[in-house]
Scaffold this active site. Sequence first.
Site, PDB file in Angstrom:
ATOM      1  N   ASN A   1      -3.702   0.960  16.220  1.00 14.97           N
ATOM      2  CA  ASN A   1      -3.280   1.528  14.950  1.00 14.97           C
ATOM      3  C   ASN A   1      -4.467   2.167  14.238  1.00 14.97           C
ATOM      4  O   ASN A   1      -4.403   3.325  13.836  1.00 14.97           O
ATOM      5  CB  ASN A   1      -2.647   0.441  14.079  1.00 14.97           C
TER       6      ASN A   1
ATOM      7  N   SER B   1      -7.282  -0.605   3.064  1.00 12.54           N
ATOM      8  CA  SER B   1      -6.639  -1.672   2.303  1.00 12.54           C
ATOM      9  C   SER B   1      -5.189  -1.346   1.949  1.00 12.54           C
ATOM     10  O   SER B   1      -4.658  -1.812   0.949  1.00 12.54           O
ATOM     11  CB  SER B   1      -7.430  -1.973   1.021  1.00 12.54           C
TER      12      SER B   1
ATOM     13  N   GLU C   1       1.729  -7.101  14.959  1.00 12.20           N
ATOM     14  CA  GLU C   1       0.466  -6.552  14.463  1.00 12.20           C
ATOM     15  C   GLU C   1      -0.658  -7.519  14.807  1.00 12.20           C
ATOM     16  O   GLU C   1      -0.753  -8.610  14.243  1.00 12.20           O
ATOM     17  CB  GLU C   1       0.543  -6.312  12.950  1.00 12.20           C
TER      18      GLU C   1
ATOM     19  N   GLU D   1     -11.003   1.193  -3.333  1.00 14.65           N
ATOM     20  CA  GLU D   1     -11.231  -0.171  -2.853  1.00 14.65           C
ATOM     21  C   GLU D   1     -12.424  -0.841  -3.547  1.00 14.65           C
ATOM     22  O   GLU D   1     -12.998  -1.795  -3.030  1.00 14.65           O
ATOM     23  CB  GLU D   1     -11.437  -0.144  -1.339  1.00 14.65           C
TER      24      GLU D   1
ATOM     25  N   LYS E   1      -8.167   8.552   9.941  1.00 11.83           N
ATOM     26  CA  LYS E   1      -7.203   8.021  10.913  1.00 11.83           C
ATOM     27  C   LYS E   1      -6.814   9.062  11.952  1.00 11.83           C
ATOM     28  O   LYS E   1      -6.603   8.731  13.123  1.00 11.83           O
ATOM     29  CB  LYS E   1      -5.967   7.489  10.181  1.00 11.83           C
TER      30      LYS E   1
ATOM     31  N   SER F   1      -9.521 -12.666   4.481  1.00 11.05           N
ATOM     32  CA  SER F   1      -9.574 -11.575   5.458  1.00 11.05           C
ATOM     33  C   SER F   1      -9.565 -12.089   6.889  1.00 11.05           C
ATOM     34  O   SER F   1     -10.078 -13.170   7.193  1.00 11.05           O
ATOM     35  CB  SER F   1     -10.816 -10.718   5.211  1.00 11.05           C
TER      36      SER F   1
END
Length: 377
Positions: A333, A206, A243, A20, A154, A345
Site C-alpha cells: 500500500n 497519518s 492490513e 502532522e 504515493k 504506533s
Amino acid sequence: MTAASPRPRVLLVFGGRSGEHEISCATAAAFLRAIDREKWDVLPTGITRDGQWVRVEDDPSLFEFTDNGGQQVLAGETRVMLAPGGASLLEVTYEGEAGASRAVSVEDLGSVDVVLPLIHGPYGEDGTIQGLMEMSDVRYVGCGVLSSAICMDKHLTKTVLKAAGIEVGRWELVTTREWNNDRDGVESRIAHLGYPVFVKPCRAGSSLGITRVDGPDALAAAMDEAQAHDPRVIVEASTVGREIECGVLESADGTISTAPLGEIVVPEGGFYDYDSKYVDTEAIGLECPASIDPLAEAEIRRTAARAFEALACEGLARVDFFYDPNTGAISINEVNTMPGFTPYSMYPQVWAAAGLSYPALVDHLLEVALARRVGLR
C-alpha cells in the site's frame, strides 16, 4: 561530541509545517523519554507551524497527546539554525514586531553529531530537511533525500515498486490541472478502477484527507478534501485483504532486518483514519505479532526488504501491505520512512515483539546514523 560533553550530541527536531505537526510532537515526547541520557547529549528543537526553528524545554509532558488533543511548538524571541558546511548550531535573538524584526545577537551553541528528524509529512519526511542536513555536513537518522522524496509521494512510490516487479495494486494520479480541465476524463479513469475507491492526498500521512468513495456522486467532495492537503491526489482501487505492516531496520554494516508482522484490525466498513490512530485508539485493533500463515509471513517480510532496497531506503521504514488469505495475494500500500513512534504506533510494537525494546530501538537508530558517512553514499 562537544568540548562540554563527551557524549555524542543529538539534535532532536520535531513539529514542522505539515498537518502532522501534533503527531510529530507526540513522537518527540516518546523519544525524549526513551533516549539514554548517559550515552547521548540531547538538544530538543521544535519547528513551529510557520517554519521557525526554536529551542524548547526538555520536557516530554509538554508535547504528548492529552484529552484535549495534541500539542504544538510555539515561537519565541530566539531561533535556531544549522550553519551550512560544519554542523554547528547557532541561536539568533530577534527584536521587533513580527514582519519587521531584526537579529540583535548570535550565540554559538556548538557542534551537532547527529540529527534525529522526527517530522512526519511534507517539509520533513519528504527530502527537504534531509537536503538541509546534507548541505550542513551532519549525519542524521533515516532515509536520504531521494528516498524520502519518493516515499513521501504515493504515486512515485508505486511507480518505482511496480518497475521493480513488486505488486502495488491499481491507482490513478489526479493533478489539479487535470481535475479542473478534464473532469469527465478523470471521472472515467476512476470509474475503470471500480468503486469503492480511496481518494488520498499524494504527499500526506497519518490518514489525513483520506476518503472512501462508494460511488461517483461522492467523488467531488472527496477530491476537495484531499486537495486541501495536497494538489496532487492519488485514487486507489479498493483491495481485498488484511492490513499488514512490516517494520524494516538497517544495521551499521548495511544488513537489513524485518520484524514480526503487525496487523491493523478495522471494523467492517471502516478504515484506519486519523481519529482511530491518535484519538479514539480503542476503535481499531493492533495485533502484534499478526496471526498469519508462516509462508505468507516469510514472503511479506522478503518483499518488505526488497522494497526497502528498491527505494534506496536507509535506517528504517515501515512497509504497509494488503494480504488476501484466500488467494495468498500480497501488495504494498505504501512505505513510511519516518513511521509513527507514539506509544500506540505499530513500528515500535513490532520491534518489541522481536525483542528490541523502545529505548534499545532508539539507541540503534542513533548508532547507525552516527556510523554512516556524510555526503554521497
